[in-house]
Design a protein around this motif. Structure first.
Motif, PDB file in Angstrom:
ATOM      1  N   GLU A  86       1.746   0.884  -9.315  1.00  0.00           N
ATOM      2  CA  GLU A  86       3.177   1.042  -9.320  1.00  0.00           C
ATOM      3  C   GLU A  86       3.738   2.026  -9.073  1.00  0.00           C
ATOM      4  N   ALA A  87       3.500   3.196  -9.689  1.00  0.00           N
ATOM      5  CA  ALA A  87       4.174   4.329 -10.021  1.00  0.00           C
ATOM      6  C   ALA A  87       3.936   5.076  -8.607  1.00  0.00           C
ATOM      7  N   LYS A  88       2.738   4.890  -7.911  1.00  0.00           N
ATOM      8  CA  LYS A  88       2.577   5.421  -6.473  1.00  0.00           C
ATOM      9  C   LYS A  88       3.697   4.749  -5.703  1.00  0.00           C
ATOM     10  N   ALA A  89       3.881   3.587  -5.474  1.00  0.00           N
ATOM     11  CA  ALA A  89       4.892   2.826  -4.688  1.00  0.00           C
ATOM     12  C   ALA A  89       6.294   3.559  -5.078  1.00  0.00           C
ATOM     13  N   ARG A  90       6.536   3.653  -6.432  1.00  0.00           N
ATOM     14  CA  ARG A  90       7.953   4.257  -6.659  1.00  0.00           C
ATOM     15  C   ARG A  90       8.044   5.524  -6.390  1.00  0.00           C
ATOM     16  N   ALA A  91       7.201   6.452  -6.643  1.00  0.00           N
ATOM     17  CA  ALA A  91       7.163   7.956  -5.774  1.00  0.00           C
ATOM     18  C   ALA A  91       7.525   7.823  -4.459  1.00  0.00           C
TER      19      ALA A  91
ATOM     20  N   GLY B 146       0.806  -1.273   0.116  1.00  0.00           N
ATOM     21  CA  GLY B 146       0.144  -0.038  -0.055  1.00  0.00           C
ATOM     22  C   GLY B 146       0.744   1.142   0.127  1.00  0.00           C
ATOM     23  N   ALA B 147       0.264   2.177  -0.748  1.00  0.00           N
ATOM     24  CA  ALA B 147       0.986   3.571  -0.704  1.00  0.00           C
ATOM     25  C   ALA B 147      -0.078   4.497  -0.995  1.00  0.00           C
ATOM     26  N   GLY B 148      -1.195   4.410  -0.340  1.00  0.00           N
ATOM     27  CA  GLY B 148      -2.064   5.413   0.025  1.00  0.00           C
ATOM     28  C   GLY B 148      -1.782   6.424   1.102  1.00  0.00           C
ATOM     29  N   GLY B 149      -2.793   7.294   1.660  1.00  0.00           N
ATOM     30  CA  GLY B 149      -2.528   8.189   2.886  1.00  0.00           C
ATOM     31  C   GLY B 149      -2.067   7.484   3.808  1.00  0.00           C
ATOM     32  N   ALA B 150      -2.395   6.430   4.411  1.00  0.00           N
ATOM     33  CA  ALA B 150      -1.911   5.824   5.362  1.00  0.00           C
ATOM     34  C   ALA B 150      -0.512   5.192   5.310  1.00  0.00           C
ATOM     35  N   GLY B 151      -0.405   4.577   4.018  1.00  0.00           N
ATOM     36  CA  GLY B 151       0.989   3.975   3.648  1.00  0.00           C
ATOM     37  C   GLY B 151       1.877   4.916   3.680  1.00  0.00           C
ATOM     38  N   ARG B 152       1.822   6.180   3.182  1.00  0.00           N
ATOM     39  CA  ARG B 152       2.778   7.141   3.257  1.00  0.00           C
ATOM     40  C   ARG B 152       3.216   7.550   4.498  1.00  0.00           C
ATOM     41  N   ALA B 153       2.344   7.600   5.534  1.00  0.00           N
ATOM     42  CA  ALA B 153       2.594   7.810   6.793  1.00  0.00           C
ATOM     43  C   ALA B 153       3.611   6.782   7.533  1.00  0.00           C
ATOM     44  N   THR B 154       3.012   5.555   7.287  1.00  0.00           N
ATOM     45  CA  THR B 154       3.641   4.263   7.887  1.00  0.00           C
ATOM     46  C   THR B 154       5.128   4.276   6.994  1.00  0.00           C
ATOM     47  N   ALA B 155       5.215   4.525   5.868  1.00  0.00           N
ATOM     48  CA  ALA B 155       6.325   4.223   5.104  1.00  0.00           C
ATOM     49  C   ALA B 155       7.748   5.313   5.886  1.00  0.00           C
ATOM     50  N   PHE B 156       7.173   6.489   5.963  1.00  0.00           N
ATOM     51  CA  PHE B 156       8.118   7.422   6.445  1.00  0.00           C
ATOM     52  C   PHE B 156       8.490   6.925   7.866  1.00  0.00           C
ATOM     53  N   ALA B 157       7.367   6.505   8.708  1.00  0.00           N
ATOM     54  CA  ALA B 157       7.599   6.189   9.897  1.00  0.00           C
ATOM     55  C   ALA B 157       8.606   4.874  10.243  1.00  0.00           C
ATOM     56  N   ILE B 158       8.461   4.211   9.350  1.00  0.00           N
ATOM     57  CA  ILE B 158       9.250   2.783   9.209  1.00  0.00           C
ATOM     58  C   ILE B 158      10.854   3.100   8.941  1.00  0.00           C
ATOM     59  N   ALA B 159      10.953   4.331   8.115  1.00  0.00           N
ATOM     60  CA  ALA B 159      12.192   4.586   7.782  1.00  0.00           C
ATOM     61  C   ALA B 159      12.933   5.358   8.878  1.00  0.00           C
TER      62      ALA B 159
ATOM     63  N   ALA C  82      14.676   1.277  10.042  1.00  0.00           N
ATOM     64  CA  ALA C  82      14.725   0.058   9.243  1.00  0.00           C
ATOM     65  C   ALA C  82      15.731  -0.177   8.427  1.00  0.00           C
ATOM     66  N   ALA C  83      16.291  -1.441   8.358  1.00  0.00           N
ATOM     67  CA  ALA C  83      17.456  -1.712   7.378  1.00  0.00           C
ATOM     68  C   ALA C  83      17.003  -1.719   6.129  1.00  0.00           C
ATOM     69  N   GLU C  84      15.671  -2.301   5.876  1.00  0.00           N
ATOM     70  CA  GLU C  84      15.318  -2.065   4.404  1.00  0.00           C
ATOM     71  C   GLU C  84      13.689  -2.030   4.493  1.00  0.00           C
ATOM     72  N   LEU C  85      13.247  -1.338   3.314  1.00  0.00           N
ATOM     73  CA  LEU C  85      11.724  -1.036   3.232  1.00  0.00           C
ATOM     74  C   LEU C  85      11.397  -1.462   1.788  1.00  0.00           C
ATOM     75  N   VAL C  86      10.314  -2.477   1.400  1.00  0.00           N
ATOM     76  CA  VAL C  86      10.003  -2.570   0.108  1.00  0.00           C
ATOM     77  C   VAL C  86       8.620  -2.200   0.205  1.00  0.00           C
ATOM     78  N   ILE C  87       8.003  -1.595  -0.864  1.00  0.00           N
ATOM     79  CA  ILE C  87       6.710  -0.875  -0.868  1.00  0.00           C
ATOM     80  C   ILE C  87       6.136  -1.502  -2.082  1.00  0.00           C
TER      81      ILE C  87
ATOM     82  N   ASN D  21       0.542  -4.490   6.182  1.00  0.00           N
ATOM     83  CA  ASN D  21      -0.923  -4.283   5.096  1.00  0.00           C
ATOM     84  C   ASN D  21      -1.215  -2.606   5.409  1.00  0.00           C
ATOM     85  N   THR D  22      -1.269  -1.768   4.469  1.00  0.00           N
ATOM     86  CA  THR D  22      -1.797  -0.344   4.764  1.00  0.00           C
ATOM     87  C   THR D  22      -2.767  -0.351   3.533  1.00  0.00           C
TER      88      THR D  22
END
Ligand SMILES: NC(=O)c1ccc[n+]([C@@H]2O[C@H](COP(=O)([O-])OP(=O)(O)OC[C@H]3O[C@@H](n4cnc5c(N)ncnc54)[C@H](OP(=O)(O)O)[C@@H]3O)[C@@H](O)[C@H]2O)c1
Length: 264
Positions: A162-167, A135-148, A152-157, A196-197
């Protein structure tokens, strides 16, 4: 139990459009009742074109201590605030605004801090871990920044779009260059933590957001969906011996953070 709202009560709102589905006000009220604080929260139906006028009015209301912001205002609200925390600025969305005694408005994104605190409440630390996020929606954006940010050593989104995940991966990597952030799919069994986000799992019959068929007890699976409390993904993870954490942990911790934020 009824709530007695008086002139001594601290008032909060949840700004939304549409408003019928809003449950956050009830959750916030229940939290403040449980901790014995005189805070009362009401949903407010605010159309996008009325947001500037409503925010201007709230600034002038001396007994308002803050307000939650939900769809569709989480991004638009940012330009009406006096200060946005750097975390919320990076995520690109605010979900809670504190109103100071002087009427200054300070926005934060408590999805991010609530997510990490929710994991911590289950003794799950992210530092040094390999994390797969769907997931790379609104909540996914927040959790991805939070995880980094949590080291975290590695984060795969992975994401349907897919373009949203890449961005998102590019933005997170730019802010956290020591974390290996990638977009794409990868086998869940290669990760310490799977999150899961996406909204997949809210409805019966939804497809699974991640294939967990080869994970074992070494993997933790977190689903941020609140309803149902145990998603199909979590049930499958538990059946494979994995530890599971549901969305209530993140939501509960956000309530604690709201209480702390308006006290500061
Ligand atoms: N526990 C908490 O405190 C908390 C806080 C916030 C949100 N949440 C929950 O998190 C979930 C997502 O919320 P959100 O605000 O991020 O929503 P959102 O911005 O609409 O994002 C939805 C995400 O789900 C994906 N998705 C939706 N339908 C899909 C489908 N049919 N197949 C594959 N992917 C699909 C979207 O992919 P695309 O980008 O490809 O559309 C996107 O990644 C909701 O269940 C929400 O209740 C929980």
């Amino acid at each position: 139990m009824s709530v007695e709202i008086t002139g001594k009560s601290k008032i909060m709102f949840v700004l939304a459009d549409p408003v019928d589905h809003v449950r956050a006000s009830a959750v916030i009220n229940a939290h403040f009742r449980a901790i014995g604080e005189d805070v009362a929260t009401s949903p407010l139906h605010v159309l996008p074109e009325d947001l500037p006028a409503v925010v201007g009015a709230i600034r002038r209301m001396g007994n308002v201590v803050g307000f939650g912001v939900t769809i569709p205002h989480k991004v638009a609200i940012m330009s009406h605030l006096d200060l946005v925390t750097s975390g919320a600025e990076a995520i690109g969305a605010v979900n809670f605004v504190k109103r100071t005694a002087e009427g200054r408005l300070i926005g934060d994104n408590l999805d991010a801090s609530g997510f990490i605190a929710g994991l911590a409440s289950h003794r799950c630390a992210v530092g040094g871990k390999r994390v797969l996020q769907a997931g790379a929606g609104g909540a996914g954006r927040a959790t991805a920044f939070a995880i980094a940010a949590a080291g975290a050593a590695e984060l795969v989104i992975s994401n349907r779009d897919e373009a949203k995940a890449r961005a998102l991966a590019e933005c997170v990597a730019a802010r956290h260059p020591t974390v290996n952030v990638l977009a794409g799919t990868a086998p869940a069994e290669d990760f310490d933590l799977v999150v899961n986000t996406t909204s997949l799992g809210m409805k019966a019959g939804d497809a699974l957001p991640v294939d967990l068929s080869r994970i074992g007890p070494q993997t933790t699976v977190c689903d941020i969906i609140v309803n149902p409390a145990v998603t199909e993904l979590m049930a499958l993870a538990a059946a494979r011996g994995a530890r599971t954490i549901g969305g209530k942990a993140m939501l509960d911790e956000q309530m604690t953070l709201v209480a702390e934020f308006i006290r500061r």
